[in-house]
Design an enzyme around this catalytic site. Structure first.
Site, PDB file in Angstrom:
ATOM      1  N   ALA A 209      37.466  40.784  26.120  1.00  0.00           N
ATOM      2  CA  ALA A 209      37.038  39.535  25.477  1.00  0.00           C
ATOM      3  C   ALA A 209      35.958  38.821  26.301  1.00  0.00           C
ATOM      4  O   ALA A 209      36.006  38.848  27.534  1.00  0.00           O
ATOM      5  CB  ALA A 209      38.246  38.620  25.284  1.00  0.00           C
ATOM      6  N   LYS A 295      34.683  41.657  41.596  1.00  0.00           N
ATOM      7  CA  LYS A 295      34.376  40.268  41.923  1.00  0.00           C
ATOM      8  C   LYS A 295      34.543  40.048  43.418  1.00  0.00           C
ATOM      9  O   LYS A 295      35.557  40.435  44.007  1.00  0.00           O
ATOM     10  CB  LYS A 295      35.297  39.319  41.152  1.00  0.00           C
ATOM     11  CG  LYS A 295      35.410  39.617  39.658  1.00  0.00           C
ATOM     12  CD  LYS A 295      34.071  39.622  38.945  1.00  0.00           C
ATOM     13  CE  LYS A 295      34.228  40.029  37.480  1.00  0.00           C
ATOM     14  NZ  LYS A 295      32.966  40.143  36.770  1.00  0.00           N
TER      15      LYS A 295
END
Length: 339
Positions: A209, A295
């Site tokens: 998403a 990340k």
């Protein structure tokens, strides 16, 4: 002794410099643009340095430009005339294949001309010499960096400079109906890793998403299974080749050898992400490709990268790790599942 200009994503030059210091003994570095662009002197020939970078490309070095000449900036038309004369003196270079002109500039440089104006003049000189110019996929690039006092000029091929874009700043045009800018990351990864997404058939998108990566894969003709507890963009419902699972990825199991491509672009803990990807390794075919972002949430990003790669290497072979232009506080890994 050779001199070069290196460029990293803004705020990550220190990591690029650290990688280079570990690779090259006695390297001398000075910053040109804080946190982004730096000049370096190395006790290696051009060939030796380029061979080293091809063998062991730094993660955070986005672009490199040789400094073949330095021209003092006069602040007027003399600067363009000096560049034109430099190109004329390189007639042999101009006659061999197509040439692109790339200009970058530091804020506050006295060099008065835009990239477009500089390119227009130098393109005319190249054509006057019987050469050809190119906007995309040139055989060679004349790179010019306008500093505070000098123009740093160097020739090189796109592979030698690590990119065929000025400073490695890859630009994509936003398309009508594009769900998110995250799509640019996967487009750039495709270029950087020499992949062709349309050659894959069955893709698994973990943490999909709102669906930027899923959208690109569907546009390339793949069947895509996306997993995310959040909603995908409603536009994706139009694709019959999409299977959207509104679940946590850890709760989903697939038969072995289902997918030949796994992608994952999640804002999550790097080690948790690695654990989740490994849980899905059995669902991948031998030799399947994985493209994942890591990340950099911690104070020691190089150690984080080493830890994540070490964990993933139980099931994957790392082909390349790179901070792409469209990465922010992250890098992208290109992996292949062990056979």
């Amino acid at each position: 002794m050779t001199e070069w200009i290196g460029t990293a994503n803004h705020g990550f030059a220190s990591l690029a410099m650290e990688e280079l210091r570990r690779m090259i003994q006695g390297i001398k570095i000075t910053q040109l643009v804080a946190g982004e662009v730096f000049r370096m002197e190395v006790s290696l020939s051009r060939e030796e340095l380029l061979e080293l970078l091809q063998r062991q490309e730094p993660i955070f070095l986005r672009h490199i430009q040789p400094i073949d000449r330095m021209l003092p900036i006069q602040g007027g038309s003399d600067d363009l005339q000096a560049l034109a004369e430099l190109v004329r003196n390189a007639r042999i270079r101009c006659e061999n294949g197509t040439t692109a002109i790339h200009l970058r500039r530091v804020d506050g440089t006295p060099y008065p001309y835009s990239a477009a104006d500089t390119k227009s003049v130098l393109d005319a000189v190249i054509m006057e010499l019987g050469g050809e110019t190119a906007m995309q996929s040139p055989d060679q690039i004349l790179s010019i960096f306008a500093g505070r006092d000098e123009l740093y000029v160097g020739w090189g091929t796109p592979s030698e400079q690590l990119s065929d874009w000025p400073g490695g700043a890859v630009r994509f045009q936003r398309e009508e109906g594009q769900i998110s800018r995250a799509k640019f990351k996967l487009l750039e990864a495709e270029r950087a890793f020499g992949l062709y997404l349309e050659t894959f058939r069955e893709a698994l998108d973990i943490g999909a998403a709102p669906g930027g990566w899923t959208q690109l894969l569907l546009e390339r003709g793949l069947r895509v299974t996306s997993i995310d507890p959040a909603e995908l963009h409603p536009k994706l419902a139009a694709y019959p080749r999409l299977t959207a699972l509104k679940k946590n990825a850890s709760d989903v199991r697939f038969p072995p050898d289902t997918f030949d491509l796994l992608v994952c672009d999640m804002s999550w803990s790097p080690m948790q992400m690695a654990k989740l990807v490994l849980e899905k390794a059995d669902a991948l075919q031998d030799g399947a490709t994985a493209i994942i972002t890591v990340k950099l949430m911690h104070k020691k990003p190089l150690q984080t990268i080493r830890d994540v790669v070490a964990k993933l290497e139980s099931a994957f072979e790392l082909r390349k790790a790179k901070q792409l232009f469209h990465n922010r506080d992250e890098i992208t890994l290109y992996l292949v599942k062990n056979g």
